[in-house]
Design an enzyme around this catalytic site. Structure first.
Site, PDB file in Angstrom:
ATOM      1  N   ARG A  71     -11.427  -6.511  -6.169  1.00 58.43           N
ATOM      2  CA  ARG A  71     -11.068  -6.957  -4.825  1.00 58.43           C
ATOM      3  C   ARG A  71     -12.337  -7.112  -4.003  1.00 58.43           C
ATOM      4  O   ARG A  71     -13.156  -6.207  -3.914  1.00 58.43           O
ATOM      5  CB  ARG A  71     -10.193  -5.876  -4.212  1.00 58.43           C
ATOM      6  CG  ARG A  71      -9.114  -6.345  -3.293  1.00 58.43           C
ATOM      7  CD  ARG A  71      -8.240  -5.186  -2.913  1.00 58.43           C
ATOM      8  NE  ARG A  71      -8.991  -4.075  -2.334  1.00 58.43           N
ATOM      9  CZ  ARG A  71      -8.542  -3.296  -1.351  1.00 58.43           C
ATOM     10  NH1 ARG A  71      -7.363  -3.515  -0.837  1.00 58.43           N
ATOM     11  NH2 ARG A  71      -9.263  -2.303  -0.887  1.00 58.43           N
ATOM     12  N   TYR A 102     -10.261   0.781  10.975  1.00 58.84           N
ATOM     13  CA  TYR A 102     -11.475   1.071  10.206  1.00 58.84           C
ATOM     14  C   TYR A 102     -11.767   0.028   9.142  1.00 58.84           C
ATOM     15  O   TYR A 102     -12.781   0.083   8.483  1.00 58.84           O
ATOM     16  CB  TYR A 102     -11.418   2.475   9.586  1.00 58.84           C
ATOM     17  CG  TYR A 102     -10.196   2.750   8.740  1.00 58.84           C
ATOM     18  CD1 TYR A 102     -10.107   2.269   7.439  1.00 58.84           C
ATOM     19  CD2 TYR A 102      -9.131   3.485   9.241  1.00 58.84           C
ATOM     20  CE1 TYR A 102      -8.995   2.513   6.668  1.00 58.84           C
ATOM     21  CE2 TYR A 102      -8.007   3.744   8.467  1.00 58.84           C
ATOM     22  CZ  TYR A 102      -7.947   3.251   7.189  1.00 58.84           C
ATOM     23  OH  TYR A 102      -6.831   3.492   6.423  1.00 58.84           O
ATOM     24  N   LYS A 103     -10.858  -0.932   8.948  1.00 61.07           N
ATOM     25  CA  LYS A 103     -11.097  -1.992   7.959  1.00 61.07           C
ATOM     26  C   LYS A 103     -11.812  -3.158   8.656  1.00 61.07           C
ATOM     27  O   LYS A 103     -12.952  -3.022   9.061  1.00 61.07           O
ATOM     28  CB  LYS A 103      -9.785  -2.390   7.301  1.00 61.07           C
ATOM     29  CG  LYS A 103      -9.221  -1.257   6.432  1.00 61.07           C
ATOM     30  CD  LYS A 103      -7.839  -1.526   5.867  1.00 61.07           C
ATOM     31  CE  LYS A 103      -7.374  -0.325   5.041  1.00 61.07           C
ATOM     32  NZ  LYS A 103      -5.945  -0.346   4.746  1.00 61.07           N
ATOM     33  N   PHE A 110       0.868  -1.175   0.000  1.00 56.82           N
ATOM     34  CA  PHE A 110       0.000   0.000   0.000  1.00 56.82           C
ATOM     35  C   PHE A 110       0.912   1.235   0.000  1.00 56.82           C
ATOM     36  O   PHE A 110       1.812   1.336   0.828  1.00 56.82           O
ATOM     37  CB  PHE A 110      -0.865  -0.047   1.264  1.00 56.82           C
ATOM     38  CG  PHE A 110      -1.980   0.951   1.285  1.00 56.82           C
ATOM     39  CD1 PHE A 110      -3.242   0.627   0.804  1.00 56.82           C
ATOM     40  CD2 PHE A 110      -1.782   2.221   1.809  1.00 56.82           C
ATOM     41  CE1 PHE A 110      -4.276   1.547   0.833  1.00 56.82           C
ATOM     42  CE2 PHE A 110      -2.818   3.153   1.844  1.00 56.82           C
ATOM     43  CZ  PHE A 110      -4.064   2.815   1.361  1.00 56.82           C
ATOM     44  N   ASP A 133       2.942  -4.313   9.199  1.00 52.83           N
ATOM     45  CA  ASP A 133       1.706  -3.583   8.959  1.00 52.83           C
ATOM     46  C   ASP A 133       0.557  -4.600   8.910  1.00 52.83           C
ATOM     47  O   ASP A 133       0.544  -5.485   8.048  1.00 52.83           O
ATOM     48  CB  ASP A 133       1.812  -2.809   7.633  1.00 52.83           C
ATOM     49  CG  ASP A 133       0.621  -1.887   7.430  1.00 52.83           C
ATOM     50  OD1 ASP A 133      -0.484  -2.220   7.917  1.00 52.83           O
ATOM     51  OD2 ASP A 133       0.782  -0.840   6.772  1.00 52.83           O
TER      52      ASP A 133
HETATM   53  C1  LIG Z   1      -5.264   0.880   4.541  1.00 54.46           C
HETATM   54  C2  LIG Z   1      -3.787   0.848   4.667  1.00 54.46           C
HETATM   55  C3  LIG Z   1      -3.093   1.954   5.178  1.00 54.46           C
HETATM   56  C4  LIG Z   1      -3.796   3.214   5.545  1.00 54.46           C
HETATM   57  O1  LIG Z   1      -2.967   4.144   6.180  1.00 54.46           O
HETATM   58  P1  LIG Z   1      -3.582   5.350   7.004  1.00 54.46           P
HETATM   59  O2  LIG Z   1      -2.443   6.191   7.374  1.00 54.46           O
HETATM   60  O3  LIG Z   1      -4.258   4.762   8.217  1.00 54.46           O
HETATM   61  O4  LIG Z   1      -4.569   6.050   6.120  1.00 54.46           O
HETATM   62  C5  LIG Z   1      -1.716   1.822   5.321  1.00 54.46           C
HETATM   63  N1  LIG Z   1      -1.064   0.690   4.980  1.00 54.46           N
HETATM   64  C6  LIG Z   1      -1.717  -0.378   4.482  1.00 54.46           C
HETATM   65  C7  LIG Z   1      -0.953  -1.623   4.141  1.00 54.46           C
HETATM   66  C8  LIG Z   1      -3.096  -0.331   4.281  1.00 54.46           C
HETATM   67  O5  LIG Z   1      -3.731  -1.366   3.761  1.00 54.46           O
END
Ligand SMILES: *Cc1c(COP(=O)(O)O)cnc(C)c1O
Length: 414
Positions: free
Chosen positions: A373, A224-225, A130, A199
């Protein structure tokens, strides 16, 4: 008997729902009528208790005003951290709910690198992760003088650790759903004298995570996921008990100070996980998350895993013949190597298929290039929901419904 999807009948999935030990959780979520929600990996659904909890906090703000901070608001980062800890295999006092993943990665990079051996001057991000994880590592390197490197996707990690102080890795890849062996990789990285920040964005609440057992020292994740904490809910950060007194984290704000209300001129970090706090947080946001975490304390994570794998397999089994005839590539990893999502590639029509499904109330998402997805959340999805979603998918593709021009228009958020 209905004819079924690829031989799988509605009756057979309804029977599975009757035997599902997690079936009762669905009643604790407020889901819109007519929606089949396969996007809980982007934003989890609303626990019914969240609305009541937020309303109660609004009342508390109105009636108690500033006193609210001494009635549980101020301590929520640590209190919620302790509630979350069992879900991710962490101990009490090892998790702080705070900020967002991006900021938490920055804090941990600073905390770890200031203790790193002087010959290790690089931060390694993984290609294909991400993007924010790489972006913030690059920003950190700009201000710290560390060198930023990417681990090429699919490369041997052990061959890219020379001179590296810390590597940031996702336990589950957000695109493919591929699951890493946290224990084995943590061991390998530590054996090379390197630290790893895990992560957990796509694993916390998606499957059992064993931070302590895996030897992990540092992790971040969002709520939030799969954890259903609400839009913009605070993220979390995990630091193993043994490595909590290693100095400063670089976002040294007053809430992470040893004595926040002494108003000293100089910073001194709190002695425990609280040093990873920064400044004032939203009491309302913590309230919604706390309501969700109360539900998680009841969840049997092994049962969750079994249902997650069963739901993802059901979706694919209902459609595998269609994938073959329509050139859709199923890149979902095998059972012990995936998170809780199904990943399908159709470079030409993927975007339009997802939009046509959304128009029918089947919500998944699309990520470039070509990736459809679908997230599977065992707490609020039934086997019948998944079967119905597969039926819609089949109808959208077989009828060519996705070819309608309205499904080819791009919005700001996909
Ligand atoms: C959703 C996600 C994020 C989101 O980062 P925020 O700073 O909380 O917006 C970061 N890393 C990964 C791997 C994700 O899937």
């Amino acid at each position: 008997m209905t004819q079924g999807l690829n031989g799988i009948t509605l009756e057979s999935v309804q029977e599975r729902d009757q035997k599902d030990p997690l079936a009762g959780f669905k009643a604790h979520f407020s889901l819109p009528e007519g929606v089949l929600y396969l996007d809980g990996n982007s934003l989890g659904a609303q626990p019914t208790a969240a609305r009541q909890a937020v309303n109660a906090t609004l009342d508390q703000w109105r009636d108690e005003l500033i006193k609210g901070w001494n009635q549980g608001w101020f301590d929520s980062p640590e209190r919620l951290g302790d509630l979350l800890a069992p879900v991710i295999g962490a101990g009490q006092g090892e998790v702080c709910v705070t900020d967002n993943i991006t900021l938490n990665i920055f804090k941990l990079l600073g905390y770890i690198t200031q203790q790193a051996p002087t010959e290790r001057r690089a931060v390694l991000s993984e290609g294909g992760n991400f993007p924010t994880d790489g972006y913030i590592a690059q920003g950190f390197c700009q201000v710290s003088g560390f060198e930023h490197r990417f681990l090429p996707e699919g490369a041997e990690l052990a061959e890219h650790l020379d001179g590296v102080a810390v590597v940031v890795l996702s336990q589950v890849n957000y695109r493919t759903g591929a699951l890493r062996d946290m224990a084995a990789i943590t061991q390998l990285v530590h054996d090379h004298g390197v630290e790893v920040i895990w992560d957990l964005a796509h694993s916390a609440g998606a499957l059992p995570v064993h931070l302590n057992e895996s030897g992990a020292r540092f992790a971040v994740g969002c709520t939030y996921k799969y954890l259903n904490g609400g839009p913009g809910a605070p993220a979390f950060l995990y630091v193993h008990q043994r490595v909590q007194d290693g100095g400063w984290q670089p976002l040294s704000g007053w809430h992470g100070h040893a004595a926040p209300f002494a108003f000293d001129a100089d910073y001194a970090p709190a002695s425990d996980i609280s040093r990873f706090r920064t400044g004032t947080h939203s009491a309302l946001a913590y309230t919604a998350l706390e309501a969700s975490l109360a539900l998680w304390s009841e969840v049997d994570m092994q049962a969750l895993r079994e249902k997650s794998l069963a739901l993802t397999d059901l979706f694919r089994d209902c459609l595998s013949d269609l994938f073959n005839t329509h050139g859709i590539e199923d890149i979902t990893p095998s059972a012990n190597q995936r998170g809780s999502q199904v990943s399908l590639i159709d470079g030409e029509n993927g975007y339009a298929i997802v939009q046509a499904l959304i128009a029918r109330g089947v919500i998944g998402d699309y990520r470039e290039p070509g990736l459809m997805r679908f997230g599977f959340t065992p707490l609020y999805l039934s086997f019948e929901d998944v079967w119905q979603a597969a039926r819609h998918f089949r109808e959208v593709v077989e009828s060519g419904e996705f070819k309608d021009p309205q499904f080819h228009v791009r919005g700001a958020v996909t």
